[in-house]
Design a protein around this motif. Structure first.
Motif, short mmCIF file in Angstrom:
data_model
loop_
_atom_site.label_atom_id
_atom_site.label_comp_id
_atom_site.label_asym_id
_atom_site.label_seq_id
_atom_site.Cartn_x
_atom_site.Cartn_y
_atom_site.Cartn_z
N GLY A 48 0.59 -1.44 0.24
CA GLY A 48 0.04 0.09 -0.13
C GLY A 48 1.00 1.51 0.23
O GLY A 48 1.07 1.85 -0.46
N SER A 49 1.57 0.71 0.45
CA SER A 49 2.40 2.54 0.29
C SER A 49 3.52 2.51 -0.40
O SER A 49 3.41 3.63 -1.30
CB SER A 49 4.02 2.04 1.66
OG SER A 49 3.27 2.03 2.90
N VAL A 50 3.92 1.32 -1.52
CA VAL A 50 4.51 2.00 -3.09
C VAL A 50 3.10 2.23 -3.79
O VAL A 50 3.01 3.24 -4.27
CB VAL A 50 4.69 0.33 -3.73
CG1 VAL A 50 4.84 0.26 -4.53
CG2 VAL A 50 5.95 -0.33 -2.50
N PHE A 51 1.62 1.64 -3.64
CA PHE A 51 1.17 2.38 -4.25
C PHE A 51 0.61 4.24 -4.06
O PHE A 51 0.71 4.51 -4.99
CB PHE A 51 -0.77 2.21 -3.65
CG PHE A 51 -1.01 0.88 -4.86
CD1 PHE A 51 -1.43 0.88 -5.71
CD2 PHE A 51 -0.49 -0.41 -4.30
CE1 PHE A 51 -2.04 -0.19 -6.71
CE2 PHE A 51 -1.38 -1.42 -4.87
CZ PHE A 51 -1.35 -1.38 -5.68
N MET A 52 0.50 4.24 -2.62
CA MET A 52 0.47 5.88 -2.25
C MET A 52 2.02 6.54 -3.01
O MET A 52 1.74 8.02 -3.11
CB MET A 52 0.79 5.70 -0.62
CG MET A 52 -0.62 5.22 -0.21
SD MET A 52 -2.06 5.97 -0.26
CE MET A 52 -2.20 7.66 0.55
N MET A 53 3.34 6.30 -2.98
CA MET A 53 4.20 6.52 -3.23
C MET A 53 3.95 7.38 -4.89
O MET A 53 4.48 8.15 -5.20
CB MET A 53 5.47 6.57 -2.99
CG MET A 53 6.00 6.42 -1.18
SD MET A 53 5.86 7.79 -0.40
CE MET A 53 5.09 8.53 0.20
N LEU A 54 3.38 6.30 -5.58
CA LEU A 54 4.02 6.05 -6.77
C LEU A 54 2.11 7.31 -6.89
O LEU A 54 2.65 8.09 -8.64
CB LEU A 54 3.78 4.71 -7.08
CG LEU A 54 4.67 3.74 -7.31
CD1 LEU A 54 4.26 2.32 -8.20
CD2 LEU A 54 5.64 4.29 -8.24
N SER A 55 1.33 6.90 -6.29
CA SER A 55 -0.47 8.21 -7.25
C SER A 55 0.33 9.54 -6.47
O SER A 55 -0.35 10.04 -7.26
CB SER A 55 -1.32 6.83 -5.95
OG SER A 55 -1.12 7.40 -4.94
N LYS A 115 -8.70 4.55 -3.62
CA LYS A 115 -9.06 3.84 -2.46
C LYS A 115 -8.41 4.06 -1.60
O LYS A 115 -8.81 4.29 0.10
CB LYS A 115 -9.62 2.45 -2.41
CG LYS A 115 -10.58 2.55 -4.08
CD LYS A 115 -11.40 0.78 -3.43
CE LYS A 115 -11.84 0.48 -5.17
NZ LYS A 115 -12.48 -0.37 -5.42
N LEU A 116 -7.31 4.27 -1.17
CA LEU A 116 -6.34 4.05 -0.21
C LEU A 116 -6.65 5.68 0.86
O LEU A 116 -6.19 5.15 2.38
CB LEU A 116 -4.50 3.63 -1.11
CG LEU A 116 -4.93 2.64 -1.04
CD1 LEU A 116 -3.62 2.19 -1.73
CD2 LEU A 116 -4.83 1.11 -0.79
N PRO A 117 -6.75 6.29 0.26
CA PRO A 117 -6.52 7.61 1.22
C PRO A 117 -7.66 6.91 2.68
O PRO A 117 -7.04 6.99 3.36
CB PRO A 117 -6.68 9.01 0.73
CG PRO A 117 -5.87 8.07 -0.70
CD PRO A 117 -6.25 6.95 -0.50
N ALA A 118 -8.48 6.61 2.09
CA ALA A 118 -9.97 6.85 2.68
C ALA A 118 -9.41 5.82 4.21
O ALA A 118 -10.20 5.51 4.81
CB ALA A 118 -11.01 6.21 1.77
N ILE A 119 -9.37 4.59 3.24
CA ILE A 119 -8.83 3.03 4.45
C ILE A 119 -7.44 3.47 5.64
O ILE A 119 -7.84 3.32 6.33
CB ILE A 119 -8.69 1.85 3.40
CG1 ILE A 119 -9.14 1.65 2.32
CG2 ILE A 119 -7.97 1.36 4.65
CD1 ILE A 119 -8.60 0.98 1.15
N TYR A 120 -7.17 4.65 4.93
CA TYR A 120 -5.69 4.91 5.49
C TYR A 120 -7.01 5.88 6.91
O TYR A 120 -6.15 6.11 8.04
CB TYR A 120 -4.81 5.81 4.93
CG TYR A 120 -3.36 4.60 4.24
CD1 TYR A 120 -2.13 4.80 4.92
CD2 TYR A 120 -3.46 3.69 3.51
CE1 TYR A 120 -1.23 3.56 3.82
CE2 TYR A 120 -2.80 2.99 2.77
CZ TYR A 120 -1.84 2.65 2.98
OH TYR A 120 -0.79 2.06 2.77
N LYS A 121 -6.71 6.78 6.53
CA LYS A 121 -7.88 7.56 7.61
C LYS A 121 -8.63 6.73 8.51
O LYS A 121 -8.47 7.33 9.39
CB LYS A 121 -8.61 8.92 6.35
CG LYS A 121 -9.48 9.71 7.35
CD LYS A 121 -10.46 10.63 6.29
CE LYS A 121 -11.10 11.93 7.69
NZ LYS A 121 -11.69 11.36 8.70
#
Length: 156
Positions: A48-55, A115-121
Motif C-alpha cells: 500500500g505504501s508503494v501505491f501511495m508513493m507512486l500515486s 481507495k487507499l487514502p480513505a482506508i488509511y484515514k
C-alpha cells in the motif's frame, strides 16, 4: 538554529517507557490496522505504501521507493514483482536511459490507489480516538521536528 543535542533518558529496565519503543509500537499498531484493512484488496501495508508513493508522484523508480520507504532493494524488487504480477503496476523503460525502469500504476492500480487514502484515514481515526485536533497538530509538529534531525544522524 540551536543544534545542541539533548540527552534522552534511557533506562533499559523500563524499555516500554522509552521514546523509541513507544514510537515503534505506535507504528506497528497502525501498520497492523492498515494491513488488516487492505487484506480484502489482496495487498499488504508495505505494498500500500508503494501505491501511495507512486500515486502522489513522490517516487518513480525502485531505488527511490527503497530510499523513501527504507526497504532494501531485494525486498523492494520482490514487492514490485508481486504488484506487477497482480496487474497493479508496470515497469516502463526510460527512453533517455535504457537501464532505468520507471514505475507506473496501471488502470487497475490507479483505481485501488484512489481507495487507499480513505482506508488509511479510517485506521488513523480509530488509532487517534480520544485525541483533540490540537493534540494531533502538536504531535505532527513534534514529528516534523524529529524528522528534521535526520541530517544530524547521518553526520554522526
Amino acid at each position: 538554529m540551536n543544534h545542541e543535542i539533548p540527552s534522552v533518558q534511557f533506562d533499559a529496565t523500563k524499555i516500554e517507557d522509552s521514546v523509541g519503543y513507544l514510537l515503534a509500537r505506535a507504528r506497528t499498531m497502525l501498520s497492523q490496522g492498515i494491513d488488516e484493512s487492505l487484506h480484502s484488496f489482496g495487498i499488504t501495508h508495505s505494498q500500500g505504501s508503494v501505491f501511495m508513493m507512486l500515486s502522489i508522484g513522490k517516487c518513480a523508480t525502485a531505488a527511490e521507493l527503497s530510499r523513501e520507504l527504507f526497504i532494501d532493494s531485494a525486498a523492494m524488487k520482490r514487492t514490485l514483482d508481486k504488484l506487477e504480477a497482480k496487474g497493479f503496476i508496470q515497469r516502463i523503460t526510460d527512453p533517455s536511459d535504457k537501464r532505468l525502469n520507471k514505475l507506473e500504476l496501471t488502470a487497475e492500480g490507479n483505481a485501488l490507489a484512489q481507495k487507499l487514502p480513505a482506508i488509511y484515514k479510517s485506521v488513523l481515526d480509530v488509532g487517534f480516538t480520544g485525541f483533540s485536533q490540537e493534540e494531533i497538530g502538536f504531535l505532527k509538529c513534534l514529528l516534523r521536528k524529529l524528522l528534521a534531525n535526520r541530517g544530524l544522524l547521518e553526520t554522526r
